[in-house]
Scaffold this motif. Structure first.
Motif, PDB file in Angstrom:
ATOM      1  N   SER A 124       0.850  -1.178   0.000  1.00  0.00           N
ATOM      2  CA  SER A 124       0.000   0.000   0.000  1.00  0.00           C
ATOM      3  C   SER A 124       0.884   1.224   0.000  1.00  0.00           C
ATOM      4  CB  SER A 124      -0.913   0.002   1.231  1.00  0.00           C
ATOM      5  OG  SER A 124      -1.662   1.194   1.309  1.00  0.00           O
ATOM      6  N   SER A 125       0.487   2.234  -0.710  1.00  0.00           N
ATOM      7  CA  SER A 125       1.312   3.434  -0.816  1.00  0.00           C
ATOM      8  C   SER A 125       1.062   4.408   0.326  1.00  0.00           C
ATOM      9  CB  SER A 125       1.045   4.135  -2.155  1.00  0.00           C
ATOM     10  OG  SER A 125      -0.328   4.458  -2.260  1.00  0.00           O
ATOM     11  N   VAL A 126       0.008   4.159   1.075  1.00  0.00           N
ATOM     12  CA  VAL A 126      -0.324   5.030   2.210  1.00  0.00           C
ATOM     13  C   VAL A 126      -0.635   4.137   3.400  1.00  0.00           C
ATOM     14  CG1 VAL A 126      -1.208   6.852   0.729  1.00  0.00           C
ATOM     15  CG2 VAL A 126      -2.761   5.091   1.587  1.00  0.00           C
ATOM     16  N   PRO A 127      -0.670   4.707   4.602  1.00  0.00           N
ATOM     17  CA  PRO A 127      -1.036   3.858   5.753  1.00  0.00           C
ATOM     18  C   PRO A 127      -2.364   3.163   5.508  1.00  0.00           C
ATOM     19  CG  PRO A 127      -0.192   5.949   6.493  1.00  0.00           C
ATOM     20  CD  PRO A 127      -0.283   6.043   5.002  1.00  0.00           C
ATOM     21  N   PRO A 128      -2.381   1.852   5.645  1.00  0.00           N
ATOM     22  CA  PRO A 128      -3.579   1.110   5.268  1.00  0.00           C
ATOM     23  C   PRO A 128      -4.509   0.840   6.440  1.00  0.00           C
ATOM     24  CG  PRO A 128      -1.827  -0.415   5.719  1.00  0.00           C
ATOM     25  CD  PRO A 128      -1.280   0.971   6.002  1.00  0.00           C
ATOM     26  N   TYR A 129      -5.725   0.442   6.068  1.00  0.00           N
ATOM     27  CA  TYR A 129      -6.576  -0.255   7.005  1.00  0.00           C
ATOM     28  C   TYR A 129      -6.518  -1.735   6.614  1.00  0.00           C
ATOM     29  CZ  TYR A 129      -8.535   4.339   8.081  1.00  0.00           C
ATOM     30  OH  TYR A 129      -8.698   5.645   8.447  1.00  0.00           O
ATOM     31  N   LEU A 130      -6.440  -2.612   7.596  1.00  0.00           N
ATOM     32  CA  LEU A 130      -6.285  -4.039   7.342  1.00  0.00           C
ATOM     33  C   LEU A 130      -7.350  -4.827   8.080  1.00  0.00           C
ATOM     34  CD1 LEU A 130      -2.450  -3.987   7.746  1.00  0.00           C
ATOM     35  CD2 LEU A 130      -3.609  -4.680   5.642  1.00  0.00           C
ATOM     36  N   PHE A 131      -7.793  -5.889   7.439  1.00  0.00           N
ATOM     37  CA  PHE A 131      -8.903  -6.675   7.966  1.00  0.00           C
ATOM     38  C   PHE A 131      -8.611  -8.167   7.814  1.00  0.00           C
ATOM     39  CE2 PHE A 131     -11.905  -3.083   7.913  1.00  0.00           C
ATOM     40  CZ  PHE A 131     -11.295  -2.242   7.002  1.00  0.00           C
ATOM     41  N   TRP A 132      -9.168  -8.949   8.729  1.00  0.00           N
ATOM     42  CA  TRP A 132      -9.291 -10.381   8.546  1.00  0.00           C
ATOM     43  C   TRP A 132     -10.768 -10.741   8.635  1.00  0.00           C
ATOM     44  CZ3 TRP A 132      -6.137 -14.157   6.978  1.00  0.00           C
ATOM     45  CH2 TRP A 132      -4.751 -13.954   7.035  1.00  0.00           C
ATOM     46  N   TYR A 133     -11.197 -11.519   7.627  1.00  0.00           N
ATOM     47  CA  TYR A 133     -12.551 -12.041   7.595  1.00  0.00           C
ATOM     48  C   TYR A 133     -12.488 -13.560   7.628  1.00  0.00           C
ATOM     49  CZ  TYR A 133     -14.637  -7.546   6.198  1.00  0.00           C
ATOM     50  OH  TYR A 133     -15.081  -6.242   6.176  1.00  0.00           O
ATOM     51  N   VAL A 134     -13.563 -14.176   8.138  1.00  0.00           N
ATOM     52  CA  VAL A 134     -13.679 -15.625   8.146  1.00  0.00           C
ATOM     53  C   VAL A 134     -14.950 -16.015   7.398  1.00  0.00           C
ATOM     54  CG1 VAL A 134     -14.867 -15.643  10.388  1.00  0.00           C
ATOM     55  CG2 VAL A 134     -13.721 -17.715   9.576  1.00  0.00           C
ATOM     56  N   GLN A 135     -14.857 -17.120   6.664  1.00  0.00           N
ATOM     57  CA  GLN A 135     -16.023 -17.632   5.946  1.00  0.00           C
ATOM     58  C   GLN A 135     -16.216 -19.098   6.283  1.00  0.00           C
ATOM     59  OE1 GLN A 135     -15.776 -17.888   1.616  1.00  0.00           O
ATOM     60  NE2 GLN A 135     -17.950 -17.394   1.426  1.00  0.00           N
ATOM     61  N   TYR A 136     -17.330 -19.407   6.919  1.00  0.00           N
ATOM     62  CA  TYR A 136     -17.696 -20.789   7.178  1.00  0.00           C
ATOM     63  C   TYR A 136     -18.428 -21.343   5.960  1.00  0.00           C
ATOM     64  CZ  TYR A 136     -16.412 -19.466  11.878  1.00  0.00           C
ATOM     65  OH  TYR A 136     -15.719 -19.006  12.961  1.00  0.00           O
ATOM     66  N   PRO A 137     -18.459 -22.644   5.786  1.00  0.00           N
ATOM     67  CA  PRO A 137     -19.057 -23.231   4.577  1.00  0.00           C
ATOM     68  C   PRO A 137     -20.468 -22.720   4.300  1.00  0.00           C
ATOM     69  CG  PRO A 137     -17.883 -24.900   5.812  1.00  0.00           C
ATOM     70  CD  PRO A 137     -17.863 -23.672   6.664  1.00  0.00           C
ATOM     71  N   ASN A 138     -20.675 -22.340   3.052  1.00  0.00           N
ATOM     72  CA  ASN A 138     -21.997 -21.895   2.560  1.00  0.00           C
ATOM     73  C   ASN A 138     -22.516 -20.657   3.287  1.00  0.00           C
ATOM     74  OD1 ASN A 138     -22.225 -24.088   0.666  1.00  0.00           O
ATOM     75  ND2 ASN A 138     -22.603 -25.400   2.437  1.00  0.00           N
ATOM     76  N   GLN A 139     -21.601 -19.827   3.759  1.00  0.00           N
ATOM     77  CA  GLN A 139     -22.011 -18.589   4.415  1.00  0.00           C
ATOM     78  C   GLN A 139     -21.265 -17.405   3.815  1.00  0.00           C
ATOM     79  OE1 GLN A 139     -21.975 -18.583   8.687  1.00  0.00           O
ATOM     80  NE2 GLN A 139     -22.629 -20.726   8.835  1.00  0.00           N
ATOM     81  N   GLY A 140     -21.711 -16.212   4.182  1.00  0.00           N
ATOM     82  CA  GLY A 140     -20.994 -15.008   3.801  1.00  0.00           C
ATOM     83  C   GLY A 140     -19.788 -14.787   4.687  1.00  0.00           C
ATOM     84  N   LEU A 141     -19.077 -13.689   4.448  1.00  0.00           N
ATOM     85  CA  LEU A 141     -17.884 -13.383   5.237  1.00  0.00           C
ATOM     86  C   LEU A 141     -18.258 -12.644   6.511  1.00  0.00           C
ATOM     87  CD1 LEU A 141     -16.766 -13.832   2.288  1.00  0.00           C
ATOM     88  CD2 LEU A 141     -14.896 -12.318   2.979  1.00  0.00           C
TER      89      LEU A 141
END
Lengths: 113, 113
Positions: free
Chosen positions: A27-44
């Motif tokens: 990233s060229s600027v200070p970023p925002y960072l995320f972790w998402y989890v996805q269980y089977p057949n579901q959204g994040l």
């Protein structure tokens, strides 16, 4: 342009072992960072996020991640894996002020008894 | 859970037919997004909206169009479906472009024969 690299499409651990899922970003600027989890057949579902406050971020279900600017990394850890942690995990980055996220390709976490 | 619904949840269609997917939110969030998820590619942004009638292209916009006539609804149209558009489609919403935390819908599984 921002990008995210997740090392390892699959990670296998035993129940009770340390979980370490790797994420490196550009990233060229200070970023925002995320972790998402996805269980089977579901959204994040959001696990945790870094938005330039504390570099060690605690999330749900005992997960945490540490922002290391010098290494451009945001690795996800959990001290002791549980069978219910088996899922796919996605790292994502957003440049501050931009309204879109760029996702990594995901890491499938497999937990064996 | 954020109030996001997607319809239909499953659809099978034939090559060359138009298809419209609907995303509906009850959170009054400004930003809405359409992603597609394919094995080995993670999530890729198709189009997004930053307000009523304000939309922009994402990484994989070819063959797709969107419309947002009301805050709560964001429609994704495949003008002439192709087999390469077989995928799982996710809608997401976000209140701000600041930290850009996004909330995801349950997904629509589309199969183009």
């Amino acid at each position: 342009a921002q990008s995210v690299t997740q090392l390892g499409s699959h990670v296998s651990v035993s129940e009770g072992a340390l979980v370490l899922l790797r994420c490196n970003y550009s990233s060229s600027v200070p970023p925002y960072l995320f972790w998402y989890v996805q269980y089977p057949n579901q959204g994040l579902q959001l696990l945790l996020k870094y938005t330039s406050a504390a570099t060690l971020v605690k999330g749900i279900n005992g997960f945490e991640a540490e922002f290391k600017k010098s290494e451009t990394s945001f690795h996800l850890t959990k001290p002791s894996a549980h069978m219910s942690d088996a899922a796919e995990y996605f790292c994502a980055v957003s440049d501050s002020g931009y309204s879109t996220l760029t996702f990594g390709k995901g890491t499938m976490l497999l937990v064996s008894p | 859970d954020a109030g996001i619904t997607q319809s239909p949840r499953h659809k099978v269609t034939e090559t060359g037919t138009p298809v419209t997917l609907r995303c509906h939110q009850t959170e009054n969030h400004r930003y809405m997004y359409w992603y597609r998820q394919d094995p080995g590619h993670g999530l890729r942004l198709i189009h997004y909206s930053y307000g009523v009638k304000d939309t922009d292209k994402g990484e994989v916009s070819d063959g797709y169009s969107v419309s947002r006539s009301k805050t709560e609804d964001f429609l994704l149209t495949l003008e002439s479906a192709t087999s390469s558009q077989t995928s799982v489609y996710f809608c997401a919403i976000s209140a701000t472009s600041g930290d850009n935390e996004q909330f995801f819908g349950p997904g629509t599984r589309l199969t183009v024969l």
